[in-house]
Each structure stands twice: as C-alpha cells, then as structure tokens.
Design a protein around this motif. Sequence first.
Motif, PDB file in Angstrom:
ATOM      1  N   ALA A 106       0.820  -1.205   0.000  1.00  0.00           N
ATOM      2  CA  ALA A 106       0.000   0.000   0.000  1.00  0.00           C
ATOM      3  C   ALA A 106       0.852   1.252   0.000  1.00  0.00           C
ATOM      4  O   ALA A 106       1.970   1.260   0.512  1.00  0.00           O
ATOM      5  CB  ALA A 106      -0.904   0.003   1.228  1.00  0.00           C
ATOM      6  N   ILE A 107       0.273   2.293  -0.577  1.00  0.00           N
ATOM      7  CA  ILE A 107       0.885   3.621  -0.522  1.00  0.00           C
ATOM      8  C   ILE A 107      -0.206   4.590  -0.104  1.00  0.00           C
ATOM      9  O   ILE A 107      -1.365   4.439  -0.505  1.00  0.00           O
ATOM     10  CB  ILE A 107       1.547   4.017  -1.851  1.00  0.00           C
ATOM     11  N   PHE A 108       0.155   5.535   0.748  1.00  0.00           N
ATOM     12  CA  PHE A 108      -0.814   6.483   1.274  1.00  0.00           C
ATOM     13  C   PHE A 108      -0.517   7.882   0.758  1.00  0.00           C
ATOM     14  O   PHE A 108       0.575   8.415   0.976  1.00  0.00           O
ATOM     15  CB  PHE A 108      -0.787   6.476   2.796  1.00  0.00           C
ATOM     16  N   ASP A 120       0.557  11.216  -0.419  1.00  0.00           N
ATOM     17  CA  ASP A 120       1.825  11.694  -0.978  1.00  0.00           C
ATOM     18  C   ASP A 120       3.050  11.030  -0.361  1.00  0.00           C
ATOM     19  O   ASP A 120       4.162  11.520  -0.517  1.00  0.00           O
ATOM     20  CB  ASP A 120       1.934  13.217  -0.788  1.00  0.00           C
ATOM     21  N   GLN A 143       6.307   2.692   0.193  1.00  0.00           N
ATOM     22  CA  GLN A 143       5.270   1.657   0.081  1.00  0.00           C
ATOM     23  C   GLN A 143       5.375   0.780   1.314  1.00  0.00           C
ATOM     24  O   GLN A 143       6.480   0.443   1.747  1.00  0.00           O
ATOM     25  CB  GLN A 143       5.489   0.830  -1.183  1.00  0.00           C
ATOM     26  N   VAL A 173      -9.943   4.276  -1.308  1.00  0.00           N
ATOM     27  CA  VAL A 173      -8.991   3.248  -1.710  1.00  0.00           C
ATOM     28  C   VAL A 173      -9.156   2.972  -3.195  1.00  0.00           C
ATOM     29  O   VAL A 173     -10.282   2.827  -3.691  1.00  0.00           O
ATOM     30  CB  VAL A 173      -9.203   1.949  -0.904  1.00  0.00           C
ATOM     31  N   HIS A 208      -7.810   0.341  -6.301  1.00  0.00           N
ATOM     32  CA  HIS A 208      -7.216  -0.967  -6.584  1.00  0.00           C
ATOM     33  C   HIS A 208      -7.374  -1.224  -8.075  1.00  0.00           C
ATOM     34  O   HIS A 208      -8.482  -1.136  -8.607  1.00  0.00           O
ATOM     35  CB  HIS A 208      -7.935  -2.057  -5.772  1.00  0.00           C
ATOM     36  N   ARG A 220     -11.805   3.024  -8.086  1.00  0.00           N
ATOM     37  CA  ARG A 220     -12.120   3.490  -6.736  1.00  0.00           C
ATOM     38  C   ARG A 220     -13.101   2.504  -6.115  1.00  0.00           C
ATOM     39  O   ARG A 220     -14.126   2.171  -6.718  1.00  0.00           O
ATOM     40  CB  ARG A 220     -12.744   4.878  -6.820  1.00  0.00           C
ATOM     41  N   HIS A 234      -1.558  -4.365  -4.852  1.00  0.00           N
ATOM     42  CA  HIS A 234      -1.215  -2.983  -4.524  1.00  0.00           C
ATOM     43  C   HIS A 234      -2.486  -2.150  -4.407  1.00  0.00           C
ATOM     44  O   HIS A 234      -3.358  -2.225  -5.270  1.00  0.00           O
ATOM     45  CB  HIS A 234      -0.314  -2.392  -5.614  1.00  0.00           C
ATOM     46  N   ARG A 245      -3.855   1.957  -3.297  1.00  0.00           N
ATOM     47  CA  ARG A 245      -3.473   3.345  -3.043  1.00  0.00           C
ATOM     48  C   ARG A 245      -4.586   3.996  -2.232  1.00  0.00           C
ATOM     49  O   ARG A 245      -5.757   3.858  -2.578  1.00  0.00           O
ATOM     50  CB  ARG A 245      -3.285   4.084  -4.372  1.00  0.00           C
ATOM     51  N   GLU A 302      -6.025   7.574  -0.775  1.00  0.00           N
ATOM     52  CA  GLU A 302      -5.949   9.023  -0.981  1.00  0.00           C
ATOM     53  C   GLU A 302      -7.001   9.700  -0.129  1.00  0.00           C
ATOM     54  O   GLU A 302      -7.992   9.084   0.267  1.00  0.00           O
ATOM     55  CB  GLU A 302      -6.228   9.363  -2.456  1.00  0.00           C
TER      56      GLU A 302
END
Length: 100
Positions: free
Chosen positions: A21-23, A25, A29, A65, A67, A71, A88, A90, A92
Amino acid sequence: MAETVEPDPQDQAPQLVPLNAIFADDFVQILVPVTTADTIREVAAAVAHHVEGKRVRAQDAEKVVFHQGRRLAPELTVAEAGIGPLDHVRVEYDLREGAR
C-alpha cells in the motif's frame, strides 16, 4: 453422482491478506495486513495508521482506496472487492468539493 457446492466466501473464516500500500503523498510503500472480512473503509484506516501524521500531514477528509485503477466503495469487503495477497492499493484523501 453427488453435486459439489462451492462454499460461499461469506461463510468462510476471514483470511489474512497482506497488501502493498501507498498512502497519499507518501514516498514509502508499506506492507499492511488486513483480512478478507475487513471493509475498504477499514483498509483505508489501517494504511493511514502507519503514515498519517507521521510522513503525511493529516487532513480532515474521507479516505478512499484505489485498486487496479478503480475506486472502491467503502462498504465492500476485501473479498468482495477481489483484492488478493500482495495486491497494490493506493489510499488518498477524498478532496472533491462536498465530499465530506
């Protein structure tokens, strides 16, 4: 010959699903453990827990989230969304006008 019936995923015990996962900015990871029964809202919170207020400034906005480019609805479970181990995601902030 007896017919075999596939078990309903909802009837199975939750399974561990480690996610890459990336949050927002963030530049790092992270590997976040969730279960197939967790909701997407819970996934967003789990990812944010490791980053928000530490490497990324916390904002008063809902988290969403993504994927595979889509969204995800916050009420879906990880299993319903089709997220698998080491997929993975993301997370935001939802900064759209009126999103709160």
